[in-house]
Design an enzyme around this catalytic site. Sequence first.
Site, PDB file in Angstrom:
ATOM      1  N   CYS A 111      -1.774   3.723  11.887  1.00 43.74           N
ATOM      2  CA  CYS A 111      -1.264   3.015  12.844  1.00 43.74           C
ATOM      3  C   CYS A 111      -0.928   2.167  13.825  1.00 43.74           C
ATOM      4  O   CYS A 111      -2.266   1.346  13.569  1.00 43.74           O
ATOM      5  CB  CYS A 111       0.439   4.069  13.184  1.00 43.74           C
ATOM      6  SG  CYS A 111      -0.904   4.692  14.987  1.00 43.74           S
ATOM      7  N   CYS A 185       3.662   3.447  10.437  1.00 37.89           N
ATOM      8  CA  CYS A 185       4.188   2.409  11.374  1.00 37.89           C
ATOM      9  C   CYS A 185       4.852   1.231  11.031  1.00 37.89           C
ATOM     10  O   CYS A 185       4.180   0.283   9.821  1.00 37.89           O
ATOM     11  CB  CYS A 185       4.411   2.767  12.675  1.00 37.89           C
ATOM     12  SG  CYS A 185       2.964   1.470  13.172  1.00 37.89           S
ATOM     13  N   CYS A 192      -1.210  -4.752   7.276  1.00 39.16           N
ATOM     14  CA  CYS A 192      -2.060  -3.538   6.989  1.00 39.16           C
ATOM     15  C   CYS A 192      -3.003  -4.784   6.081  1.00 39.16           C
ATOM     16  O   CYS A 192      -2.534  -4.732   4.806  1.00 39.16           O
ATOM     17  CB  CYS A 192      -1.721  -2.649   5.871  1.00 39.16           C
ATOM     18  SG  CYS A 192      -3.255  -1.382   5.545  1.00 39.16           S
TER      19      CYS A 192
END
Length: 244
Positions: A111, A185, A192
């Site tokens: 997250c 999230c 990412c």
Amino acid sequence: MFVRAAGHPVRWRLMSELAGGDLRVRELVGRVGERQNLVSYHLRLLRDGGLVTSRRSTFDARDSYYHLDLDRCATALGEAGSALHAALRTVPSLPVRPAQRTVRPRVLFICTGNSARSPVAEAVLRSICGERVEVVSAGSHPRDRIHPTVVRVLREEYGLDVAAQRPRHLEAFAGQRFDVVVTLCDRAREVCPEFGGAARQVHWSLPDPAGGDDATFVASARAIATRVRHLVPTLDITTQEVTS
């Protein structure tokens, strides 16, 4: 209700895609190969049937993420089977024989701050699977510490202690191999990095409980625990016979 909602081939394909994680409409359009208006129509029917929910993306409010309620599906499917015949009920899986050792998959939860959502997921998965899974969590912009309410909720609700844990940056795991990478999230999903072609990417569009009251943190932890519980059967926890 379940048979009627899932019986259409397009709705079944949508549910099959959403079973792997939360997705946006344009992603579902690409995966099922149907027009956007048709996909939106069938998503609305699944929402009306209570099998799918949606929430606005915290990265781009013009987008919405769709989520399949697997618990609701399981209940409805079980009721449909039982209504047809009493023998059509879930059969408990057999336990793993003790004379085996587990090949451990590696799971990474991500997250933004690594202070609330991803530490909860890490702790819950570790508590369920123990040494059968290697699990860690990280953040794209980690905070200084795990949120104190998260520490308290995990201790009081689940008997888990993360007080000594510190948030970690994604860079700490650069170049490592993971079998499953889960973003919790919407902002973290957008930044990412790749963790190798073998890593299965999963997204859970979950609100940040930070700034909420205790009830908000409890609800967040329960939602994450439910998702983790659904993740476990999809992990490749295979076994090998002990030869020595």
